[in-house]
Scaffold this motif. Sequence first.
Motif, mmCIF file in Angstrom:
data_model
loop_
_atom_site.group_PDB
_atom_site.id
_atom_site.type_symbol
_atom_site.label_atom_id
_atom_site.label_comp_id
_atom_site.label_asym_id
_atom_site.label_seq_id
_atom_site.Cartn_x
_atom_site.Cartn_y
_atom_site.Cartn_z
ATOM 1 N N ILE A 118 -50.568 46.884 60.616
ATOM 2 C CA ILE A 118 -50.779 48.261 61.088
ATOM 3 C C ILE A 118 -50.355 48.390 62.545
ATOM 4 C CG2 ILE A 118 -52.552 49.981 61.622
ATOM 5 C CD1 ILE A 118 -54.036 49.107 59.120
ATOM 6 N N LEU A 119 -50.713 47.409 63.357
ATOM 7 C CA LEU A 119 -50.340 47.474 64.768
ATOM 8 C C LEU A 119 -48.836 47.362 64.964
ATOM 9 C CD1 LEU A 119 -53.158 45.460 66.578
ATOM 10 C CD2 LEU A 119 -52.946 47.903 66.179
ATOM 11 N N ASN A 120 -48.163 46.616 64.093
ATOM 12 C CA ASN A 120 -46.702 46.564 64.154
ATOM 13 C C ASN A 120 -46.094 47.932 63.870
ATOM 14 O OD1 ASN A 120 -45.290 44.120 64.841
ATOM 15 N ND2 ASN A 120 -46.338 43.145 63.135
ATOM 16 N N VAL A 121 -46.615 48.603 62.850
ATOM 17 C CA VAL A 121 -46.111 49.930 62.509
ATOM 18 C C VAL A 121 -46.348 50.901 63.669
ATOM 19 C CG1 VAL A 121 -46.412 51.903 60.968
ATOM 20 C CG2 VAL A 121 -46.379 49.588 60.038
ATOM 21 N N VAL A 122 -47.551 50.864 64.230
ATOM 22 C CA VAL A 122 -47.873 51.743 65.362
ATOM 23 C C VAL A 122 -46.961 51.453 66.550
ATOM 24 C CG1 VAL A 122 -49.649 52.304 67.070
ATOM 25 C CG2 VAL A 122 -50.263 52.090 64.658
ATOM 26 N N SER A 123 -46.731 50.163 66.822
ATOM 27 C CA SER A 123 -45.896 49.788 67.953
ATOM 28 C C SER A 123 -44.464 50.271 67.765
ATOM 29 C CB SER A 123 -45.931 48.268 68.133
ATOM 30 O OG SER A 123 -45.218 47.882 69.287
ATOM 31 N N LEU A 124 -43.915 50.120 66.560
ATOM 32 C CA LEU A 124 -42.540 50.562 66.303
ATOM 33 C C LEU A 124 -42.409 52.081 66.378
ATOM 34 C CD1 LEU A 124 -41.566 48.174 63.368
ATOM 35 C CD2 LEU A 124 -40.658 48.129 65.694
ATOM 36 N N ALA A 125 -43.468 52.796 66.022
ATOM 37 C CA ALA A 125 -43.409 54.265 66.043
ATOM 38 C C ALA A 125 -43.636 54.836 67.442
ATOM 39 C CB ALA A 125 -44.452 54.839 65.084
ATOM 40 N N THR A 126 -44.315 54.088 68.307
ATOM 41 C CA THR A 126 -44.728 54.625 69.612
ATOM 42 C C THR A 126 -43.575 55.165 70.456
ATOM 43 O OG1 THR A 126 -46.676 53.187 69.672
ATOM 44 C CG2 THR A 126 -45.904 54.073 71.774
ATOM 45 N N PRO A 127 -42.461 54.438 70.649
ATOM 46 C CA PRO A 127 -41.400 54.996 71.507
ATOM 47 C C PRO A 127 -40.810 56.291 70.979
ATOM 48 C CG PRO A 127 -40.629 53.023 70.349
ATOM 49 C CD PRO A 127 -42.097 53.097 70.148
ATOM 50 N N PHE A 128 -40.692 56.427 69.650
ATOM 51 C CA PHE A 128 -40.133 57.649 69.086
ATOM 52 C C PHE A 128 -41.103 58.821 69.251
ATOM 53 C CE2 PHE A 128 -38.313 54.087 66.636
ATOM 54 C CZ PHE A 128 -36.989 54.247 66.989
ATOM 55 N N VAL A 129 -42.398 58.540 69.061
ATOM 56 C CA VAL A 129 -43.399 59.596 69.258
ATOM 57 C C VAL A 129 -43.396 60.056 70.709
ATOM 58 C CG1 VAL A 129 -45.865 60.120 69.213
ATOM 59 C CG2 VAL A 129 -44.840 58.801 67.349
ATOM 60 N N ALA A 130 -43.392 59.107 71.645
ATOM 61 C CA ALA A 130 -43.405 59.450 73.067
ATOM 62 C C ALA A 130 -42.174 60.274 73.437
ATOM 63 C CB ALA A 130 -43.473 58.183 73.917
ATOM 64 N N TYR A 131 -41.011 59.861 72.951
ATOM 65 C CA TYR A 131 -39.771 60.577 73.297
ATOM 66 C C TYR A 131 -39.774 61.990 72.705
ATOM 67 C CZ TYR A 131 -34.830 61.700 73.717
ATOM 68 O OH TYR A 131 -33.647 62.324 74.028
ATOM 69 N N LEU A 132 -40.133 62.109 71.431
ATOM 70 C CA LEU A 132 -40.095 63.412 70.778
ATOM 71 C C LEU A 132 -41.119 64.371 71.373
ATOM 72 C CD1 LEU A 132 -39.605 62.329 67.055
ATOM 73 C CD2 LEU A 132 -37.903 63.323 68.600
ATOM 74 N N VAL A 133 -42.314 63.876 71.681
ATOM 75 C CA VAL A 133 -43.327 64.738 72.303
ATOM 76 C C VAL A 133 -42.853 65.209 73.670
ATOM 77 C CG1 VAL A 133 -45.659 64.790 73.262
ATOM 78 C CG2 VAL A 133 -45.262 63.748 71.034
ATOM 79 N N GLY A 134 -42.289 64.287 74.458
ATOM 80 C CA GLY A 134 -41.782 64.665 75.773
ATOM 81 C C GLY A 134 -40.688 65.711 75.684
ATOM 82 N N GLU A 135 -39.727 65.504 74.788
ATOM 83 C CA GLU A 135 -38.627 66.458 74.657
ATOM 84 C C GLU A 135 -39.124 67.804 74.121
ATOM 85 O OE1 GLU A 135 -35.288 65.973 75.574
ATOM 86 O OE2 GLU A 135 -36.329 64.321 76.587
ATOM 87 N N GLU A 136 -40.085 67.773 73.212
ATOM 88 C CA GLU A 136 -40.617 69.017 72.658
ATOM 89 C C GLU A 136 -41.330 69.834 73.739
ATOM 90 O OE1 GLU A 136 -41.066 71.803 69.683
ATOM 91 O OE2 GLU A 136 -39.943 69.922 69.620
ATOM 92 N N LEU A 137 -41.960 69.156 74.697
ATOM 93 C CA LEU A 137 -42.664 69.843 75.793
ATOM 94 C C LEU A 137 -41.737 70.117 76.973
ATOM 95 C CD1 LEU A 137 -46.043 67.855 75.760
ATOM 96 C CD2 LEU A 137 -45.569 70.120 74.792
ATOM 97 N N HIS A 138 -40.430 69.792 76.807
ATOM 98 C CA HIS A 138 -39.414 70.037 77.847
ATOM 99 C C HIS A 138 -39.711 69.270 79.134
ATOM 100 C CE1 HIS A 138 -37.742 73.082 75.235
ATOM 101 N NE2 HIS A 138 -38.929 73.664 75.143
ATOM 102 N N VAL A 139 -40.194 68.050 78.962
ATOM 103 C CA VAL A 139 -40.343 67.122 80.085
ATOM 104 C C VAL A 139 -39.507 65.882 79.754
ATOM 105 C CG1 VAL A 139 -42.619 67.992 80.691
ATOM 106 C CG2 VAL A 139 -42.440 66.066 79.123
#
Length: 538
Positions: free
Chosen positions: A214-235
């Motif tokens: 589970i932690l491997n899955v979370v770790s692999l997903a984290t950079p994409f979540v961070a990038y997409l959230v940042g871009e969606e908020l225009h930061v």
Amino acid sequence: MDVSTTLLLVLAAVAAIVLTHRVAERTGLPAPALLTLIGIAYAVLPGPNVELDPHLVLTLLIPPLLYSAALDSSLLAIRDNLRTVVSLSVLLVVATALLVGAGFALFVTGATLAAGVALGAAIAPPDPVAALAVGRRVGLPPRLLTLIQGEGLLNDATALTLLTVAVSAATGEGFSTWSAAAQFVVAAAGGVLVGFLIAYAVRWTRRWSQDPLILNVVSLATPFVAYLVGEELHVSGVLAVVIAGLAVGHDSPRSVSGASRLQVNAVWRLVSFLLEGLVFLLIGQQLPTVVRGLHEYDTSTIVVAASISVGVALLLRPAWLVVTQLLPRPLHTRLGGGAHETLSAREVLVLSWAGTRGVITLAAIYTLPRSTDSGAPFPDRNLLIFCAFLVVLVTLVGQGVTFAPLVRMLGLRANAVDQARLRNEARSAAARAGLARLEELEEREHGAGEDGAIATLRAQLEHRLARYQQRLDALEDADEQIPANSAYEAAVRLHLAVIEAEREELLRMRETGQLPDASLRVLERELDHREVLLPPRR
């Protein structure tokens, strides 16, 4: 391309990456430079080629690469060297963009300041992969590795924000200094905030489950979540990825079990190995596309534009480092503030030559729109792309290949004795903390069966403590070379021989039907954990 052709290209790329790294290990040449040359060689051959899709690179390749690098970095070390890191990753990026823009506006026929600044923003951020790989192999001092790594993590956000502002001006949306400054501050502050929020969410997930998968899955997903959230908020999504990686990596020793940490680290090593290789192959394959776009320019224009781009990329960095060392003391950019000395001449030279550019430069320049708001073609787009590619090629191959010889010639190496002494002192402190905890446990009420376990653990810790002290005594009079320890080397060889004999016996039992495969895997994992604690085989 159909599925079979795509699969064959992927398998060929993986084979090229593996073979190139093997060649790099034997020759000492940097794998990124070799992979780029292989990409160029393939690009000029007949057959299917892969063109760079900037949005695909920025969304699927850059986030995991930055996150992996951030996990491997030190938040505390970057904080201690923050002023120097900011000088290189923010101020130098801005200076590079403005100088390239001014050069294009003054000397390149028909070029505009905004288009030149866009190019300058794209070629400004170094990609430290090649420099770090070589630096670790030749043993660069830790603070130089921190500066190279910290700069590489933070400069992408500056460059991409500046590129957005320059493109807006070039396409007719207008330009305001205050608006640009406000946009940068909002993007940076928002990226930092998003990064820390994502890191907090990861920490909560770790409390919810310590299952390694589970932690491997979370770790692999984290950079994409961070990038997409940042871009969606225009930061800045890039900065959000970096901050999340630094915070998660800093928190890992407290919040992750040993089994999970070993698995996550192994997965990210594999991901970085493959993605970095694919990125450098992809860079080389862009040569035909880049060259095809030059037919509309005369030779003199190309030479002037290329000279400005490569000249600024190569010369401004050392000039900037020298000037920041000559500033008055109150304004001086120091390594970590007042706790460290300024950079020496040798350190300035090494940092100057560590400015290799990479895929972020090409991905950024390829995001330039094809037309302005009025419908006219974007000014000199093909020329800008060629200049960016040339800077990547010159720095990645030229500086990448010569970086290791330069470091060896300057004799700039970490003091191995100091590092060994520090680690053995830390091991001794940890062993003493373990003994103190045993004393506390022994004083509490406990069952009779625990007395034997406490005695055994105490004996093991005391034996380790004595061994660490012997190492410290041997290091006491050493200068820069760790003294050879024949007894220790013999013990390692014996341990490896014993483990090999145990493994062969387990395999014999499996082959004769005495041990099922499921039990073999359990026992083999126990042997693997014992073996991994020993130095690697030579």
